[in-house]
Design a protein around this motif. Structure first.
Motif, PDB file in Angstrom:
ATOM      1  N   ARG A 134      39.558  61.175  29.644  1.00 19.89           N
ATOM      2  CA  ARG A 134      40.575  60.355  28.980  1.00 19.89           C
ATOM      3  C   ARG A 134      40.444  60.356  27.470  1.00 19.89           C
ATOM      4  O   ARG A 134      40.641  59.348  26.800  1.00 19.89           O
ATOM      5  CB  ARG A 134      40.555  58.925  29.521  1.00 19.89           C
ATOM      6  CG  ARG A 134      40.786  58.848  31.011  1.00 19.89           C
ATOM      7  CD  ARG A 134      41.133  57.464  31.473  1.00 19.89           C
ATOM      8  NE  ARG A 134      41.451  57.449  32.896  1.00 19.89           N
ATOM      9  CZ  ARG A 134      42.153  56.499  33.497  1.00 19.89           C
ATOM     10  NH1 ARG A 134      42.588  55.472  32.798  1.00 19.89           N
ATOM     11  NH2 ARG A 134      42.415  56.578  34.781  1.00 19.89           N
ATOM     12  N   GLU A 152      50.498  61.001  31.251  1.00 21.05           N
ATOM     13  CA  GLU A 152      51.511  60.137  31.867  1.00 21.05           C
ATOM     14  C   GLU A 152      51.384  60.156  33.381  1.00 21.05           C
ATOM     15  O   GLU A 152      51.506  59.101  34.041  1.00 21.05           O
ATOM     16  CB  GLU A 152      52.898  60.597  31.436  1.00 21.05           C
ATOM     17  CG  GLU A 152      54.030  59.746  31.964  1.00 21.05           C
ATOM     18  CD  GLU A 152      54.087  58.348  31.367  1.00 21.05           C
ATOM     19  OE1 GLU A 152      54.929  57.552  31.833  1.00 21.05           O
ATOM     20  OE2 GLU A 152      53.283  58.051  30.460  1.00 21.05           O
ATOM     21  N   ASP A 166      48.519  57.945  34.281  1.00 24.20           N
ATOM     22  CA  ASP A 166      48.831  56.533  34.087  1.00 24.20           C
ATOM     23  C   ASP A 166      49.762  56.001  35.178  1.00 24.20           C
ATOM     24  O   ASP A 166      49.759  54.809  35.478  1.00 24.20           O
ATOM     25  CB  ASP A 166      49.471  56.318  32.719  1.00 24.20           C
ATOM     26  CG  ASP A 166      48.488  56.520  31.568  1.00 24.20           C
ATOM     27  OD1 ASP A 166      47.272  56.635  31.853  1.00 24.20           O
ATOM     28  OD2 ASP A 166      48.931  56.565  30.411  1.00 24.20           O
ATOM     29  N   ARG A 167      50.580  56.877  35.770  1.00 23.99           N
ATOM     30  CA  ARG A 167      51.485  56.459  36.835  1.00 23.99           C
ATOM     31  C   ARG A 167      50.818  56.490  38.203  1.00 23.99           C
ATOM     32  O   ARG A 167      51.472  56.266  39.222  1.00 23.99           O
ATOM     33  CB  ARG A 167      52.725  57.354  36.849  1.00 23.99           C
ATOM     34  CG  ARG A 167      53.596  57.202  35.614  1.00 23.99           C
ATOM     35  CD  ARG A 167      54.916  57.948  35.783  1.00 23.99           C
ATOM     36  NE  ARG A 167      55.708  57.926  34.561  1.00 23.99           N
ATOM     37  CZ  ARG A 167      56.969  58.340  34.476  1.00 23.99           C
ATOM     38  NH1 ARG A 167      57.575  58.820  35.562  1.00 23.99           N
ATOM     39  NH2 ARG A 167      57.631  58.289  33.337  1.00 23.99           N
TER      40      ARG A 167
END
Length: 278
Positions: A164, A74, A77-78
């Motif tokens: 990833r 997360e 992704d941010r």
């Protein structure tokens, strides 16, 4: 040591692919001291513990790594720069995993951290040299007035943030109570597609599990799970595959994962060898 603050609001539940398809954790809540070891497609993984240690980390302990992977993914992704050092209040970790926050749950959390820190891993997966890498599922951890501080191995950080190699998983997994059920679900999440599904022999499943149970007993457990027909979003059927008793699994038509395809995610490979080198 401040560490990367956990993003507890809105973080999807995710796990590292390699932790899902290799026998990394004990399937039993009883202490296990015998090492886990597996070789496949030119790679190997071995998880061991000192004789006086608390026992190998279990699949329930691995929920803490699911929390950690979810936070790293997360943060990435941010557009943040998550490092392998994480910080979070213990109650946030427990709530993320759907657990209570009573004294017993806190005690169990500490025991899980100890087993993860004591389990030593040797593997060539994702390694840049033939000798591979050596690390612990948690390199070290401590607690202060602000919560837990957990240092993850660079191997796991690289797998999640750089390579990833992650998949979203359904929270229904966290509610599964059986070790074999949990182990099987993780493997199915990696391989069983919505349309084509995945077929694998029961003998091959037993060989991949790392379980200390007698093969005949482990396979009997698999039959029992399969005969119930459904496992947290997967439809299960016992079939014959090249003359062997096998399990066919496919995601139900109502997808529970909402998972985007990521590098290495190849659901729907209908072969006992279709693992993309994993």
């Amino acid at each position: 040591m401040r560490g990367f603050p956990a993003i507890h609001a809105g973080a999807p539940v995710r796990d590292a692919i390699d932790l899902m398809v290799w026998p990394c954790f004990s399937l039993s809540k009883r202490p296990r001291h015998r090492p886990l070891s597996h070789r496949r497609a030119g790679d190997h993984l071995r998880v061991s513990i000192q004789a006086a240690g608390p026992g190998l980390a279990t699949l329930w302990d691995a929920d803490l790594l699911i929390w950690a992977v979810s936070q790293l993914a997360e943060g990435r992704d941010r557009g943040l720069e998550p490092g392998p050092l994480l910080r979070a209040p213990a109650f946030q970790v427990l709530r993320f995993l759907g657990r209570g926050t009573g004294r017993a749950q806190y005690a169990a959390l500490v025991q899980a951290l100890e087993r993860l820190a004591a389990s030593e891993v040797e593997t060539t997966l994702g390694a840049t040299t033939a000798e591979g890498q050596r690390f612990h599922w948690i390199e070290r951890w401590t607690a202060d007035g602000d919560g837990l501080i957990i240092l993850l191995p660079e191997w796991l950080w690289t797998a999640v943030v750089v390579r990833r190699r992650v998949l979203r998983i359904d929270r229904a997994y966290l509610r599964l109570t059986g070790g074999v059920e949990r182990w099987l679900w993780r493997l199915l999440r990696r391989h069983a597609g919505l349309s084509t599904g995945w077929t694998i022999t029961l003998a091959d499943l037993q060989a991949r599990s790392g379980s200390l149970a007698r093969p005949v007993d482990f396979i009997a457990d698999l039959r029992g799970i399969a005969r119930r027909g459904v496992l947290a979003g997967y439809v299960l059927t016992l079939v014959r595959h090249h003359g062997w008793e096998a399990l066919h699994a496919a995601r139900s038509t109502e997808s529970v994962h909402s998972a985007a395809v990521v590098p290495g995610d190849k659901p729907g490979v209908s072969s006992t060898d279709g693992e993309g080198g994993l």
